[in-house]
Motif scaffolding. Structure first.
Motif, short mmCIF file in Angstrom:
data_model
loop_
_atom_site.label_atom_id
_atom_site.label_comp_id
_atom_site.label_asym_id
_atom_site.label_seq_id
_atom_site.Cartn_x
_atom_site.Cartn_y
_atom_site.Cartn_z
N LEU A 48 -2.79 -4.33 9.50
CA LEU A 48 -1.71 -5.23 9.89
C LEU A 48 -1.26 -5.09 11.34
CD1 LEU A 48 0.53 -4.90 6.70
CD2 LEU A 48 -1.24 -6.60 7.18
N LEU A 49 -1.67 -4.03 12.03
CA LEU A 49 -1.17 -3.78 13.38
C LEU A 49 -2.28 -3.78 14.41
CD1 LEU A 49 1.26 -0.82 12.55
CD2 LEU A 49 1.87 -3.23 12.84
N ARG A 50 -1.89 -4.00 15.65
CA ARG A 50 -2.78 -3.86 16.79
C ARG A 50 -2.09 -2.98 17.82
NH1 ARG A 50 -5.35 -5.21 13.40
NH2 ARG A 50 -6.77 -6.99 13.13
N PRO A 51 -2.85 -2.30 18.71
CA PRO A 51 -2.21 -1.44 19.72
C PRO A 51 -1.12 -2.20 20.48
CG PRO A 51 -4.58 -1.10 19.73
CD PRO A 51 -4.33 -2.24 18.79
N GLY A 52 0.01 -1.55 20.63
CA GLY A 52 1.14 -2.16 21.31
C GLY A 52 2.16 -2.79 20.38
N ASP A 53 1.81 -2.97 19.10
CA ASP A 53 2.76 -3.52 18.14
C ASP A 53 3.91 -2.54 17.90
OD1 ASP A 53 1.43 -5.87 17.84
OD2 ASP A 53 0.48 -5.36 15.93
N ALA A 54 5.07 -3.10 17.57
CA ALA A 54 6.26 -2.28 17.33
C ALA A 54 6.39 -1.97 15.84
CB ALA A 54 7.50 -3.00 17.82
N VAL A 55 6.68 -0.71 15.55
CA VAL A 55 6.85 -0.24 14.17
C VAL A 55 8.15 0.53 14.08
CG1 VAL A 55 5.84 1.08 12.28
CG2 VAL A 55 4.35 -0.02 13.94
N MET A 56 9.02 0.16 13.15
CA MET A 56 10.25 0.91 12.92
C MET A 56 9.97 2.03 11.92
SD MET A 56 13.17 -2.09 12.77
CE MET A 56 12.34 -3.06 11.50
N GLY A 104 11.03 -11.39 9.61
CA GLY A 104 9.60 -11.50 9.40
C GLY A 104 8.79 -10.22 9.42
N PHE A 105 9.41 -9.07 9.23
CA PHE A 105 8.61 -7.84 9.17
C PHE A 105 8.38 -7.44 7.71
CE2 PHE A 105 13.05 -6.35 9.63
CZ PHE A 105 13.16 -5.43 8.58
N THR A 122 18.85 -4.09 13.22
CA THR A 122 19.19 -5.44 13.66
C THR A 122 19.00 -5.59 15.16
OG1 THR A 122 20.78 -5.65 11.84
CG2 THR A 122 20.98 -7.21 13.67
N ARG A 123 19.44 -4.59 15.91
CA ARG A 123 19.30 -4.66 17.38
C ARG A 123 17.83 -4.68 17.78
NH1 ARG A 123 23.81 -1.10 17.39
NH2 ARG A 123 22.50 0.72 17.80
N TYR A 124 17.00 -3.90 17.11
CA TYR A 124 15.56 -3.93 17.41
C TYR A 124 15.01 -5.34 17.19
CZ TYR A 124 15.04 1.20 17.66
OH TYR A 124 15.10 2.52 18.02
N CYS A 125 15.39 -5.95 16.09
CA CYS A 125 14.86 -7.27 15.76
C CYS A 125 15.35 -8.35 16.72
CB CYS A 125 15.22 -7.64 14.32
SG CYS A 125 14.44 -6.60 13.07
N GLU A 126 16.59 -8.22 17.19
CA GLU A 126 17.16 -9.23 18.07
C GLU A 126 16.78 -9.03 19.53
OE1 GLU A 126 21.31 -8.91 17.30
OE2 GLU A 126 21.25 -10.18 15.49
N ALA A 127 16.31 -7.85 19.88
CA ALA A 127 16.05 -7.54 21.29
C ALA A 127 14.74 -8.13 21.79
CB ALA A 127 16.04 -6.03 21.50
N TYR A 128 13.85 -8.54 20.88
CA TYR A 128 12.53 -9.01 21.29
C TYR A 128 12.32 -10.48 20.90
CZ TYR A 128 11.51 -4.01 21.73
OH TYR A 128 11.54 -2.69 22.07
N GLU A 129 11.43 -11.12 21.65
CA GLU A 129 11.00 -12.46 21.27
C GLU A 129 10.23 -12.38 19.95
OE1 GLU A 129 11.76 -15.28 22.83
OE2 GLU A 129 12.99 -14.08 24.21
N PRO A 130 10.13 -13.49 19.20
CA PRO A 130 9.48 -13.43 17.89
C PRO A 130 8.13 -12.74 17.86
CG PRO A 130 10.56 -15.54 18.17
CD PRO A 130 10.72 -14.81 19.48
N GLY A 131 7.28 -12.99 18.87
CA GLY A 131 5.96 -12.37 18.87
C GLY A 131 5.95 -10.89 19.15
N GLN A 132 7.06 -10.36 19.69
CA GLN A 132 7.14 -8.94 20.05
C GLN A 132 8.01 -8.14 19.10
OE1 GLN A 132 5.38 -7.57 22.65
NE2 GLN A 132 4.43 -9.59 22.72
N ARG A 133 8.55 -8.79 18.09
CA ARG A 133 9.43 -8.11 17.16
C ARG A 133 8.68 -7.09 16.32
NH1 ARG A 133 12.81 -13.45 15.22
NH2 ARG A 133 14.26 -13.51 17.00
N PRO A 134 9.40 -6.14 15.70
CA PRO A 134 8.74 -5.15 14.83
C PRO A 134 7.92 -5.82 13.73
CG PRO A 134 11.02 -4.54 15.23
CD PRO A 134 10.85 -5.90 15.81
#
Length: 484
Positions: free
Chosen positions: A210-218, A299-300, A254-266
């Motif tokens: 499900l992930l690629r290098p650089g993806d964000a994971v909480m 969407g995570f 919530t702050r993590y999810c709101e801080a990034y554009e949709p494609g960069q979100r966790p």
């Protein structure tokens, strides 16, 4: 103390024991050795003996002397070679007050300690307070060998040995696991279950799929040291979520999810809901519902690691039960309760993800061992694992009561309510330094800094209730703490 012997000088004994620890990576590259004066005091020898021992280690290329700073473990030639590709960026370690740039215990050291006996500089082997599993004696169960004999009759053994197993895992085991999950109110058909080589392998399959290098994971913080190390090695962006009494810090998520554009979100949230490692806490229903709402909103996916399920009561809250495996993925295994070397774990997920996980499994390990999967299925069907788990929980409860009393008498404070396998305790001193001192006595600790995404000094440590019942350990602990 070292012992004078005509067969081996004190210098040779001291050098040999340091060399053994370095080669076993119980003293990883970058670790600072005790000063000459401190080492001499600690082991009851003259400074000359220590200097001579360090000279031997220098000659063997195991350590290096840094001007005005002391002696440090060298990197091996393989580690010093230029890598073929750049590794993912990691935060630079901060030197401590003693000039040490790398703590003496990291995730790999702790894992190695599970596979090797740790010897003190006096040659004595002690318990492993930082161990992440139950002692082998607790896991002995006669029904295991009977189950292996039952499924390894001549005809069956021949057929199992000469062909690969089913890509998803043995159907008889997946059916048994489906019934087991139903008892936890998790509805998962056998077709939604994939067996793996332990729970860690299941987590790895999920991330690689499900992930690629650089993806964000909480991830939970404090959390499992191996998970931090594994995700970092894969090049992921780790977003630590503070673990509170009733679950993750929802405001931070919530702050993590709101801080990034949709494609960069966790993309994922990996969490231990039940008997969290290292705090022992369990997720509350309200926190579970709110996490699932955030997952739906942003969407995570939620990966629920239920590794300690056998040590918990069935009524504990699990997000997969509330969500029905729509935005959740369930992971568990049997290493903590039954047979670590059978390496049987599994994941359960929505049907549209299962085939992708099977493809990743095939690329990594082909299939999983059919013999052990069939034996485990038999143990589950006969109720033997359930009864064994009940006995272990009772024994662990008694060990926990004794350990809590000893820890409190030794001046420790429990940061969270003692539960499950682990205690999360405040020692009042830097536990990286404490781990270094107690390693000399033959103990492998799990310092609090291990359980943070970016290591920082901590007075906390994780203890295993099953391996810290010995009053002798706590006497050595108090003596080591006084040195600091």
């Amino acid at each position: 103390m070292l012992t004078r012997s005509p067969a081996e000088t004190l210098t040779a004994q001291l050098a040999h024991r340091f060399a053994e620890r370095i080669r076993n990576r119980l003293l990883p590259p970058g670790s600072r050795l005790p000063s000459v004066r401190e080492c001499a005091r600690r082991h009851g020898v003259s400074p000359y003996t220590v200097v001579a021992a360090y000279d031997q280690l220098l000659a063997q290329g195991l350590i290096e002397a840094r001007r005005n700073r002391g002696f440090f473990v060298r990197e091996s030639r393989a580690e010093m070679a230029e890598p073929a590709a750049p590794a993912p960026a990691r935060p630079a370690p901060r030197p401590g007050a003693d000039g040490r740039t790398q703590p003496p215990v990291d995730a790999a050291t702790l894992i190695r300690g599970m596979f090797r006996q740790v010897h003190g500089l006096d040659g004595v082997t002690k318990a492993v307070p930082g161990m992440g599993v139950l002692p082998p004696g607790w896991l002995e169960a006669p029904f295991m060998s009977a189950a292996v004999r039952r499924v390894s009759g001549a005809t069956n053994l021949f057929s199992l040995s000469l062909q690969y197993g089913e890509p998803a895992g043995e159907l008889v085991l997946r059916r048994a696991l489906s019934h087991k999950l139903a008892a936890l109110e998790i509805e998962a058909a056998p077709e939604q279950i994939v067996t793996t080589v332990g729970a860690t392998h299941a987590l790895d399959i999920i991330c690689r799929t499900l992930l690629r290098p650089g993806d964000a994971v909480m991830v939970d913080e404090p959390g499992w040291a191996v998970e931090f190390a594994r995700l970092t090695l894969m090049g992921m962006r780790i977003l630590p979520v503070p673990r509170r009494e009733h679950g993750p810090d929802l405001d931070v998520m919530t702050r993590y999810c709101e801080a990034y554009e949709p494609g960069q979100r966790p993309k994922l949230f990996i969490s231990v809901s039940v008997l969290h490692n290292p705090t022992g806490q369990c997720l509350s229903p309200s926190s579970a519902h709110r996490v699932l709402q955030l997952a739906q909103q942003y969407g995570f996916l939620v990966v629920e690691d239920d590794t300690y399920s056998h040590l918990a009561q069935q009524h504990a809250v699990r997000m997969c039960a509330l969500d029905g495996l729509r935005r959740t993925i369930y992971v568990s295994g049997f290493a903590k309760i039954l047979a670590p070397n059978w390496r049987v774990g599994y994941l359960a997920a929505a049907p549209d993800l299962v085939e992708r996980f099977i493809d990743t499994k095939l690329l990594g390990t082909l299939t999983t061992p059919s013999l052990f999967e069939q034996a485990l299925a038999h143990c589950l069907e006969q109720g033997q694992i359930r009864r064994h788990a009940e006995r272990v929980r009772a024994r662990l409860g008694a060990a926990r009561a004794r350990t809590v009393q000893l820890a409190l008498q030794a001046g420790c404070r429990f940061v969270t309510e003692p539960a499950g396998l682990f205690g999360w305790v405040d020692t009042g001193v830097d536990t990286d330094r404490l781990a270094q001192v107690m390693m000399d006595d033959g103990y492998l600790l799990a310092p609090g800094s291990l359980f943070h995404a970016v290591r920082r000094p901590s007075s906390l440590m994780r203890i295993n209730f099953a391996t810290t019942q010995d009053a002798g350990f706590w006497r050595d602990f108090e003596r080591a703490r006084r040195q600091l």
